[in-house]
Write a protein that holds these residues in place. Structure first.
Motif, PDB file in Angstrom:
ATOM      1  N   LEU A 106      -2.516  79.088  37.924  1.00  0.00           N
ATOM      2  CA  LEU A 106      -2.702  80.037  36.833  1.00  0.00           C
ATOM      3  C   LEU A 106      -1.637  81.117  36.850  1.00  0.00           C
ATOM      4  O   LEU A 106      -1.211  81.581  37.898  1.00  0.00           O
ATOM      5  CB  LEU A 106      -4.085  80.691  36.938  1.00  0.00           C
ATOM      6  N   ALA A 107      -1.242  81.556  35.692  1.00  0.00           N
ATOM      7  CA  ALA A 107      -0.254  82.628  35.582  1.00  0.00           C
ATOM      8  C   ALA A 107      -0.927  83.976  35.751  1.00  0.00           C
ATOM      9  O   ALA A 107      -2.128  84.116  35.612  1.00  0.00           O
ATOM     10  CB  ALA A 107       0.448  82.551  34.224  1.00  0.00           C
ATOM     11  N   SER A 108      -0.117  84.995  36.033  1.00  0.00           N
ATOM     12  CA  SER A 108      -0.667  86.332  36.232  1.00  0.00           C
ATOM     13  C   SER A 108      -0.914  87.020  34.892  1.00  0.00           C
ATOM     14  O   SER A 108      -0.375  86.635  33.865  1.00  0.00           O
ATOM     15  CB  SER A 108       0.306  87.175  37.055  1.00  0.00           C
ATOM     16  N   GLN A 109      -1.739  88.058  34.945  1.00  0.00           N
ATOM     17  CA  GLN A 109      -1.971  88.875  33.760  1.00  0.00           C
ATOM     18  C   GLN A 109      -1.177  90.167  33.918  1.00  0.00           C
ATOM     19  O   GLN A 109      -0.980  90.648  35.017  1.00  0.00           O
ATOM     20  CB  GLN A 109      -3.464  89.179  33.617  1.00  0.00           C
ATOM     21  N   ALA A 110      -0.743  90.729  32.804  1.00  0.00           N
ATOM     22  CA  ALA A 110       0.177  91.855  32.866  1.00  0.00           C
ATOM     23  C   ALA A 110      -0.465  93.194  32.536  1.00  0.00           C
ATOM     24  O   ALA A 110       0.209  94.196  32.490  1.00  0.00           O
ATOM     25  CB  ALA A 110       1.347  91.605  31.914  1.00  0.00           C
ATOM     26  N   GLU A 111      -1.765  93.239  32.308  1.00  0.00           N
ATOM     27  CA  GLU A 111      -2.395  94.494  31.923  1.00  0.00           C
ATOM     28  C   GLU A 111      -2.696  95.362  33.148  1.00  0.00           C
ATOM     29  O   GLU A 111      -2.607  94.916  34.276  1.00  0.00           O
ATOM     30  CB  GLU A 111      -3.691  94.200  31.157  1.00  0.00           C
ATOM     31  N   ALA A 112      -3.044  96.614  32.913  1.00  0.00           N
ATOM     32  CA  ALA A 112      -3.421  97.520  33.992  1.00  0.00           C
ATOM     33  C   ALA A 112      -4.736  97.056  34.609  1.00  0.00           C
ATOM     34  O   ALA A 112      -5.597  96.523  33.930  1.00  0.00           O
ATOM     35  CB  ALA A 112      -3.567  98.942  33.449  1.00  0.00           C
ATOM     36  N   GLN A 113      -4.859  97.257  35.910  1.00  0.00           N
ATOM     37  CA  GLN A 113      -6.069  96.813  36.611  1.00  0.00           C
ATOM     38  C   GLN A 113      -7.267  97.679  36.223  1.00  0.00           C
ATOM     39  O   GLN A 113      -7.184  98.903  36.212  1.00  0.00           O
ATOM     40  CB  GLN A 113      -5.842  96.881  38.116  1.00  0.00           C
ATOM     41  N   ARG A 114      -8.379  97.009  35.903  1.00  0.00           N
ATOM     42  CA  ARG A 114      -9.644  97.678  35.602  1.00  0.00           C
ATOM     43  C   ARG A 114     -10.755  96.943  36.313  1.00  0.00           C
ATOM     44  O   ARG A 114     -10.674  95.739  36.529  1.00  0.00           O
ATOM     45  CB  ARG A 114      -9.911  97.691  34.090  1.00  0.00           C
ATOM     46  N   ARG A 115     -11.822  97.694  36.659  1.00  0.00           N
ATOM     47  CA  ARG A 115     -12.966  97.115  37.358  1.00  0.00           C
ATOM     48  C   ARG A 115     -14.219  97.341  36.517  1.00  0.00           C
ATOM     49  O   ARG A 115     -14.587  98.477  36.237  1.00  0.00           O
ATOM     50  CB  ARG A 115     -13.119  97.752  38.735  1.00  0.00           C
ATOM     51  N   TYR A 116     -14.855  96.237  36.138  1.00  0.00           N
ATOM     52  CA  TYR A 116     -16.068  96.286  35.330  1.00  0.00           C
ATOM     53  C   TYR A 116     -17.260  95.819  36.155  1.00  0.00           C
ATOM     54  O   TYR A 116     -17.122  94.957  37.022  1.00  0.00           O
ATOM     55  CB  TYR A 116     -15.916  95.397  34.086  1.00  0.00           C
ATOM     56  N   VAL A 117     -18.417  96.391  35.870  1.00  0.00           N
ATOM     57  CA  VAL A 117     -19.633  96.052  36.605  1.00  0.00           C
ATOM     58  C   VAL A 117     -20.805  95.922  35.640  1.00  0.00           C
ATOM     59  O   VAL A 117     -20.772  96.454  34.532  1.00  0.00           O
ATOM     60  CB  VAL A 117     -19.977  97.115  37.682  1.00  0.00           C
ATOM     61  N   ARG A 118     -21.827  95.197  36.086  1.00  0.00           N
ATOM     62  CA  ARG A 118     -23.138  95.230  35.431  1.00  0.00           C
ATOM     63  C   ARG A 118     -24.076  95.869  36.432  1.00  0.00           C
ATOM     64  O   ARG A 118     -24.020  95.573  37.633  1.00  0.00           O
ATOM     65  CB  ARG A 118     -23.628  93.818  35.079  1.00  0.00           C
TER      66      ARG A 118
ATOM     67  N   LEU B  62     -20.707 101.162  29.270  1.00  0.00           N
ATOM     68  CA  LEU B  62     -20.078 100.557  28.105  1.00  0.00           C
ATOM     69  C   LEU B  62     -21.143 100.134  27.104  1.00  0.00           C
ATOM     70  O   LEU B  62     -22.283  99.835  27.478  1.00  0.00           O
ATOM     71  CB  LEU B  62     -19.258  99.326  28.515  1.00  0.00           C
ATOM     72  N   SER B  63     -20.770 100.052  25.858  1.00  0.00           N
ATOM     73  CA  SER B  63     -21.699  99.668  24.797  1.00  0.00           C
ATOM     74  C   SER B  63     -22.002  98.174  24.804  1.00  0.00           C
ATOM     75  O   SER B  63     -23.012  97.738  24.246  1.00  0.00           O
ATOM     76  CB  SER B  63     -21.129 100.065  23.429  1.00  0.00           C
ATOM     77  N   ASP B  64     -21.156  97.383  25.441  1.00  0.00           N
ATOM     78  CA  ASP B  64     -21.321  95.934  25.504  1.00  0.00           C
ATOM     79  C   ASP B  64     -20.428  95.422  26.627  1.00  0.00           C
ATOM     80  O   ASP B  64     -19.734  96.200  27.294  1.00  0.00           O
ATOM     81  CB  ASP B  64     -20.921  95.303  24.158  1.00  0.00           C
ATOM     82  N   ALA B  65     -20.424  94.118  26.807  1.00  0.00           N
ATOM     83  CA  ALA B  65     -19.551  93.517  27.812  1.00  0.00           C
ATOM     84  C   ALA B  65     -18.092  93.839  27.489  1.00  0.00           C
ATOM     85  O   ALA B  65     -17.727  93.918  26.307  1.00  0.00           O
ATOM     86  CB  ALA B  65     -19.761  92.015  27.851  1.00  0.00           C
TER      87      ALA B  65
ATOM     88  N   GLY C 141     -16.688  96.079  24.470  1.00  0.00           N
ATOM     89  CA  GLY C 141     -17.547  97.226  24.720  1.00  0.00           C
ATOM     90  C   GLY C 141     -16.714  98.479  24.982  1.00  0.00           C
ATOM     91  O   GLY C 141     -15.658  98.409  25.610  1.00  0.00           O
ATOM     92  N   THR C 142     -17.190  99.602  24.492  1.00  0.00           N
ATOM     93  CA  THR C 142     -16.479 100.872  24.677  1.00  0.00           C
ATOM     94  C   THR C 142     -17.370 101.853  25.436  1.00  0.00           C
ATOM     95  O   THR C 142     -18.594 101.702  25.489  1.00  0.00           O
ATOM     96  CB  THR C 142     -16.092 101.485  23.315  1.00  0.00           C
ATOM     97  N   ARG C 143     -16.757 102.859  26.004  1.00  0.00           N
ATOM     98  CA  ARG C 143     -17.509 103.860  26.759  1.00  0.00           C
ATOM     99  C   ARG C 143     -18.469 104.621  25.855  1.00  0.00           C
ATOM    100  O   ARG C 143     -18.105 105.029  24.758  1.00  0.00           O
ATOM    101  CB  ARG C 143     -16.560 104.842  27.452  1.00  0.00           C
ATOM    102  N   THR C 144     -19.692 104.815  26.350  1.00  0.00           N
ATOM    103  CA  THR C 144     -20.722 105.509  25.568  1.00  0.00           C
ATOM    104  C   THR C 144     -20.751 107.002  25.839  1.00  0.00           C
ATOM    105  O   THR C 144     -21.410 107.751  25.114  1.00  0.00           O
ATOM    106  CB  THR C 144     -22.115 104.949  25.908  1.00  0.00           C
ATOM    107  N   GLY C 145     -20.075 107.445  26.904  1.00  0.00           N
ATOM    108  CA  GLY C 145     -20.136 108.849  27.301  1.00  0.00           C
ATOM    109  C   GLY C 145     -21.118 109.085  28.437  1.00  0.00           C
ATOM    110  O   GLY C 145     -21.110 110.150  29.054  1.00  0.00           O
ATOM    111  N   ARG C 146     -21.963 108.101  28.740  1.00  0.00           N
ATOM    112  CA  ARG C 146     -22.910 108.225  29.853  1.00  0.00           C
ATOM    113  C   ARG C 146     -22.261 107.724  31.126  1.00  0.00           C
ATOM    114  O   ARG C 146     -21.459 106.784  31.107  1.00  0.00           O
ATOM    115  CB  ARG C 146     -24.175 107.413  29.580  1.00  0.00           C
ATOM    116  N   THR C 147     -22.625 108.353  32.246  1.00  0.00           N
ATOM    117  CA  THR C 147     -22.105 107.932  33.544  1.00  0.00           C
ATOM    118  C   THR C 147     -23.248 107.808  34.545  1.00  0.00           C
ATOM    119  O   THR C 147     -24.336 108.345  34.346  1.00  0.00           O
ATOM    120  CB  THR C 147     -21.071 108.936  34.094  1.00  0.00           C
ATOM    121  N   ALA C 148     -22.972 107.091  35.612  1.00  0.00           N
ATOM    122  CA  ALA C 148     -23.933 106.938  36.706  1.00  0.00           C
ATOM    123  C   ALA C 148     -23.148 106.803  37.997  1.00  0.00           C
ATOM    124  O   ALA C 148     -22.015 106.298  38.006  1.00  0.00           O
ATOM    125  CB  ALA C 148     -24.817 105.712  36.497  1.00  0.00           C
ATOM    126  N   SER C 149     -23.731 107.249  39.078  1.00  0.00           N
ATOM    127  CA  SER C 149     -23.130 107.065  40.392  1.00  0.00           C
ATOM    128  C   SER C 149     -23.454 105.664  40.882  1.00  0.00           C
ATOM    129  O   SER C 149     -24.584 105.187  40.734  1.00  0.00           O
ATOM    130  CB  SER C 149     -23.675 108.101  41.376  1.00  0.00           C
TER     131      SER C 149
END
Length: 199
Positions: free
Chosen positions: A18-30, A50-53, A58-66
């Protein structure tokens, strides 16, 4: 929105094509908090809901959690789970096949990184191995090998559990590789990694 994700569990030997991806690294969780399961983007130990996957924009809703205040779930919610066969050198003689073969396991075999892996009572030869999990986040049909990396949304780690006696005796590997809890995944779905360079 309709879920369109698929999960491909693949050994590192097969991932080398597989080839590499060129975007900035991000970490998503459920994660689960107060009985509700949500998607989020992990920044240090803070989860931005996030509002969705993320693969459904999905975009940030403004809510956060530890992270310490939530239960981490599998960072995937697939419709389909494909696995590759005979891609570990320790499992084969000679070189890996050019096409190692694919098979399906039930999506409900996926559990989170904090969930127990349940050993079936009749199991006598249970094994586990670390795997690279590729998350296909876009509709893909008749995709060429060259274009396949464009459909990989991100990667995560997981435990692929196998009941070797069932695997050798059953006609299909659904029970041996896809029993309840046999695929523990997570904690994060990561984008922007150079997949070829992963070790």
């Amino acid at each position: 929105m309709t879920r369109i994700s698929a999960l491909l569990i693949i050994g590192l030997v097969a991932a080398a094509s597989l080839a590499s991806q060129a975007e900035a690294q991000r970490r998503y969780v459920r994660y689960e908090q107060g009985g509700t399961v949500s998607w989020g983007e992990l920044d240090g130990s803070t989860i931005h809901q996030l509002s969705d996957a993320p693969y459904l924009r999905g975009t940030r809703t403004g809510r956060t959690a530890s992270q310490s205040a939530v239960t981490m779930k599998a960072p995937v919610d697939p419709n389909l789970v494909f696995m590759t066969a005979f891609n570990f050198r320790s499992h084969i003689s000679g070189e890996p096949a050019e096409y190692p073969g694919l098979f399906l396991v039930p999506a409900n075999s996926i559990v989170g990184p904090e969930d127990p892996i349940i050993r079936p009572a009749e199991s006598t030869n249970l094994h586990y191995e670390a795997e690279l999990f590729l998350v296909v986040g876009y509709h893909a049909e008749n995709v060429s090998k060259q274009n396949a990396p464009d459909y990989i949304f991100g990667v995560t780690a997981g435990n692929d559990v196998s009941e070797r006696r069932w695997q050798g005796g059953d006609i299909q590997w659904v029970r041996a590789k896809g029993s309840r809890g046999f695929n523990a995944v997570g904690p994060a779905l990561v984008t922007g990694l150079d997949i070829i360079a992963l070790e």
